[in-house]
Design an enzyme around this catalytic site. Structure first.
Site, PDB file in Angstrom:
ATOM      1  N   GLU A  97       4.663  -5.118   7.135  1.00 14.45           N
ATOM      2  CA  GLU A  97       3.985  -3.996   7.802  1.00 14.45           C
ATOM      3  C   GLU A  97       4.508  -3.745   9.211  1.00 14.45           C
ATOM      4  O   GLU A  97       4.506  -2.605   9.684  1.00 14.45           O
ATOM      5  CB  GLU A  97       2.466  -4.233   7.864  1.00 14.45           C
ATOM      6  CG  GLU A  97       1.757  -4.171   6.519  1.00 14.45           C
ATOM      7  CD  GLU A  97       1.715  -5.505   5.784  1.00 14.45           C
ATOM      8  OE1 GLU A  97       2.415  -6.453   6.195  1.00 14.45           O
ATOM      9  OE2 GLU A  97       0.976  -5.582   4.786  1.00 14.45           O
TER      10      GLU A  97
ATOM     11  N   ALA B  54       0.869  -1.172   0.000  1.00 16.33           N
ATOM     12  CA  ALA B  54       0.000   0.000   0.000  1.00 16.33           C
ATOM     13  C   ALA B  54       0.906   1.222   0.000  1.00 16.33           C
ATOM     14  O   ALA B  54       2.066   1.143   0.424  1.00 16.33           O
ATOM     15  CB  ALA B  54      -0.885  -0.010   1.238  1.00 16.33           C
TER      16      ALA B  54
ATOM     17  N   GLU C 186      -0.838  -9.296  -0.500  1.00 16.18           N
ATOM     18  CA  GLU C 186      -2.271  -9.505  -0.248  1.00 16.18           C
ATOM     19  C   GLU C 186      -3.060  -9.538  -1.554  1.00 16.18           C
ATOM     20  O   GLU C 186      -3.998 -10.314  -1.701  1.00 16.18           O
ATOM     21  CB  GLU C 186      -2.793  -8.397   0.676  1.00 16.18           C
ATOM     22  CG  GLU C 186      -2.204  -8.500   2.078  1.00 16.18           C
ATOM     23  CD  GLU C 186      -2.558  -7.305   2.947  1.00 16.18           C
ATOM     24  OE1 GLU C 186      -2.074  -6.188   2.655  1.00 16.18           O
ATOM     25  OE2 GLU C 186      -3.320  -7.480   3.906  1.00 16.18           O
TER      26      GLU C 186
ATOM     27  N   GLY D 184       0.513  -4.954   0.825  1.00 16.82           N
ATOM     28  CA  GLY D 184      -0.699  -4.992  -0.001  1.00 16.82           C
ATOM     29  C   GLY D 184      -0.488  -5.710  -1.324  1.00 16.82           C
ATOM     30  O   GLY D 184      -1.441  -6.240  -1.907  1.00 16.82           O
TER      31      GLY D 184
HETATM   32  N1  COA Z   1       4.617   3.099  -0.569  1.00 22.35           N
HETATM   33  C1  COA Z   1       5.027   4.261  -1.097  1.00 22.35           C
HETATM   34  N2  COA Z   1       6.131   4.406  -1.821  1.00 22.35           N
HETATM   35  C2  COA Z   1       6.853   3.302  -2.043  1.00 22.35           C
HETATM   36  C3  COA Z   1       6.503   2.049  -1.525  1.00 22.35           C
HETATM   37  C4  COA Z   1       5.327   1.973  -0.765  1.00 22.35           C
HETATM   38  N3  COA Z   1       4.885   0.835  -0.254  1.00 22.35           N
HETATM   39  N4  COA Z   1       7.436   1.146  -1.893  1.00 22.35           N
HETATM   40  C5  COA Z   1       8.337   1.816  -2.624  1.00 22.35           C
HETATM   41  N5  COA Z   1       7.980   3.117  -2.723  1.00 22.35           N
HETATM   42  C6  COA Z   1       8.666   4.179  -3.441  1.00 22.35           C
HETATM   43  C7  COA Z   1       9.900   4.658  -2.668  1.00 22.35           C
HETATM   44  O1  COA Z   1       9.538   5.583  -1.660  1.00 22.35           O
HETATM   45  C8  COA Z   1      10.699   5.277  -3.806  1.00 22.35           C
HETATM   46  O2  COA Z   1      10.140   6.530  -4.118  1.00 22.35           O
HETATM   47  P1  COA Z   1      11.119   7.810  -4.378  1.00 22.35           P
HETATM   48  O3  COA Z   1      11.976   7.407  -5.533  1.00 22.35           O
HETATM   49  O4  COA Z   1      10.154   8.918  -4.694  1.00 22.35           O
HETATM   50  O5  COA Z   1      11.904   7.997  -3.115  1.00 22.35           O
HETATM   51  C9  COA Z   1      10.394   4.357  -4.994  1.00 22.35           C
HETATM   52  O6  COA Z   1       9.167   3.702  -4.672  1.00 22.35           O
HETATM   53  C10 COA Z   1      11.460   3.303  -5.228  1.00 22.35           C
HETATM   54  O7  COA Z   1      11.633   2.578  -4.012  1.00 22.35           O
HETATM   55  P2  COA Z   1      13.063   2.352  -3.316  1.00 22.35           P
HETATM   56  O8  COA Z   1      12.818   2.101  -1.855  1.00 22.35           O
HETATM   57  O9  COA Z   1      13.986   3.456  -3.678  1.00 22.35           O
HETATM   58  O10 COA Z   1      13.519   1.015  -4.081  1.00 22.35           O
HETATM   59  P3  COA Z   1      14.515  -0.096  -3.537  1.00 22.35           P
HETATM   60  O11 COA Z   1      14.805  -0.985  -4.684  1.00 22.35           O
HETATM   61  O12 COA Z   1      15.661   0.523  -2.822  1.00 22.35           O
HETATM   62  O13 COA Z   1      13.676  -0.917  -2.425  1.00 22.35           O
HETATM   63  C11 COA Z   1      11.736  -2.059  -1.551  1.00 22.35           C
HETATM   64  C12 COA Z   1      12.568  -1.676  -2.815  1.00 22.35           C
HETATM   65  C13 COA Z   1      10.474  -2.727  -2.065  1.00 22.35           C
HETATM   66  C14 COA Z   1      12.550  -3.036  -0.704  1.00 22.35           C
HETATM   67  C15 COA Z   1      11.420  -0.776  -0.749  1.00 22.35           C
HETATM   68  O14 COA Z   1      10.872   0.195  -1.623  1.00 22.35           O
HETATM   69  C16 COA Z   1      10.429  -0.997   0.366  1.00 22.35           C
HETATM   70  O15 COA Z   1      10.805  -1.489   1.414  1.00 22.35           O
HETATM   71  N6  COA Z   1       9.152  -0.598   0.157  1.00 22.35           N
HETATM   72  C17 COA Z   1       8.148  -0.662   1.171  1.00 22.35           C
HETATM   73  C18 COA Z   1       7.661  -2.095   1.332  1.00 22.35           C
HETATM   74  C19 COA Z   1       6.599  -2.150   2.413  1.00 22.35           C
HETATM   75  O16 COA Z   1       6.844  -1.904   3.576  1.00 22.35           O
HETATM   76  N7  COA Z   1       5.385  -2.494   1.987  1.00 22.35           N
HETATM   77  C20 COA Z   1       4.273  -2.600   2.886  1.00 22.35           C
HETATM   78  C21 COA Z   1       3.586  -1.299   2.992  1.00 22.35           C
HETATM   79  S1  COA Z   1       2.180  -1.408   4.070  1.00 22.35           S
END
Ligand code: COA
Length: 259
Positions: free
Chosen positions: A134, A66, A114, A111
């Site tokens: 989460e 999400a 999910e 999400g």
């Molecule tokens: N919500 C909002 N933005 C998100 C996102 C999320 N769940 N997941 C990734 N993004 C965004 C990042 O903020 C970043 O945006 P920016 O370039 O404007 O800063 C962009 O997507 C790229 O993500 P980034 O973190 O730079 O890529 P990465 O390859 O280094 O890492 C992940 C990839 C998936 C490991 C990491 O993005 C992450 O941990 N995301 C959240 C996962 C999460 O907790 N999901 C559950 C949410 S309830």
């Protein structure tokens, strides 16, 4: 019909829905969840559609969760509403009368995991990654994850993955029974279409009967989904949630206090 955050196309009676926010790794903001709900509703009533594929744009991510940026400052009530709206859309996928296949082309986290679990089948590329991280944000899954992960992999591993936030790869997901097939990324769509072609040779009414009957197995329990809505909503009143989301958005490690 055109969407802000989805690409859709119908080919050979297969509707492909592509979640299209690649710069945010296809994170599900409210608008995207609403649009997925609408696309599924349209597909239900469109006789030209026999099966549906849901995938993510790009080579890196199916859906990275999400959209965390929309969580900031939500109240308990707003948190509950968010979960309720997400659960309703995901339920409409699970109960769709036509087969829905998740073509998982990378991260399927929170999400995103999910969403794959609301689909009837999960066919995934070898770079796919699954998890419910989460807890790292001081949150829990809210779009049905606490209920559906157990259905696929059992309580032992499901509760571990929810508690640790660990991310598993495609092969681990296959061993756990979370996914149907793992294929090289360039063969992902081909494999989805191969399975769909097989299903298309059967009676659509019988396929609907299969979906309804299999879903029914899980319907007679306590309403865990409702419990999840309440627990998810409660997270929004905690300092830990504020710290978790701020830390993510500020790109630093969260420090939780238990408050
Ligand atoms: N919500 C909002 N933005 C998100 C996102 C999320 N769940 N997941 C990734 N993004 C965004 C990042 O903020 C970043 O945006 P920016 O370039 O404007 O800063 C962009 O997507 C790229 O993500 P980034 O973190 O730079 O890529 P990465 O390859 O280094 O890492 C992940 C990839 C998936 C490991 C990491 O993005 C992450 O941990 N995301 C959240 C996962 C999460 O907790 N999901 C559950 C949410 S309830």
């Amino acid at each position: 019909m055109s969407f802000e955050n989805l690409l859709t196309s119908i080919d050979n009676r297969v509707l492909t829905i592509t979640i299209n926010r690649p710069d945010k790794l296809n994170a599900l903001n409210k608008k995207t969840v609403e649009e997925i709900g609408l696309a599924i509703k349209n597909a239900e009533s469109n006789d030209a559609v026999l099966a549906i594929i849901i995938t993510g744009s790009g080579q890196k991510s199916f859906v990275a969760g999400a959209d965390i940026s929309e969580f900031v400052d939500l109240s308990v009530e707003q948190g509950r509403s968010l979960a309720q709206a997400g659960q309703a859309v995901f339920k409409s996928i699970e109960t769709c009368s036509k087969p829905v296949i998740a073509a998982v082309n990378g991260f399927a986290l929170g999400g995103g995991c999910e969403l794959t679990m609301a689909c009837h089948l999960r066919i995934v590329s070898d770079n796919a990654k699954f998890g419910q991280p989460e807890v790292n944000l001081g949150l829990i899954a809210g779009y049905g994850g606490t209920q559906r992960l157990i259905q696929y992999i059992g309580k032992t591993k499901a509760i571990e993955l929810h508690m640790t936030g660990d991310i598993i790869n495609a092969e681990q997901a296959l061993v756990l029974g979370l996914v149907n097939y793992v294929v090289p990324q360039d063969q992902l769509m081909e494999k989805c279409l191969e399975v769909i072609e097989k299903i298309k040779t059967k009676s659509p009414k019988a396929i609907t009967g299969v979906i309804n009957s299999v879903n029914a197995y899980f319907e007679n329990s306590v309403d865990g989904f409702n419990i999840e809505i309440n627990e998810f909503g409660k997270c929004f009143a905690t300092d830990d949630f504020k710290e978790g989301t701020s830390a993510f958005l500020e790109k630093r490690k969260a420090t939780f206090t238990g408050k």
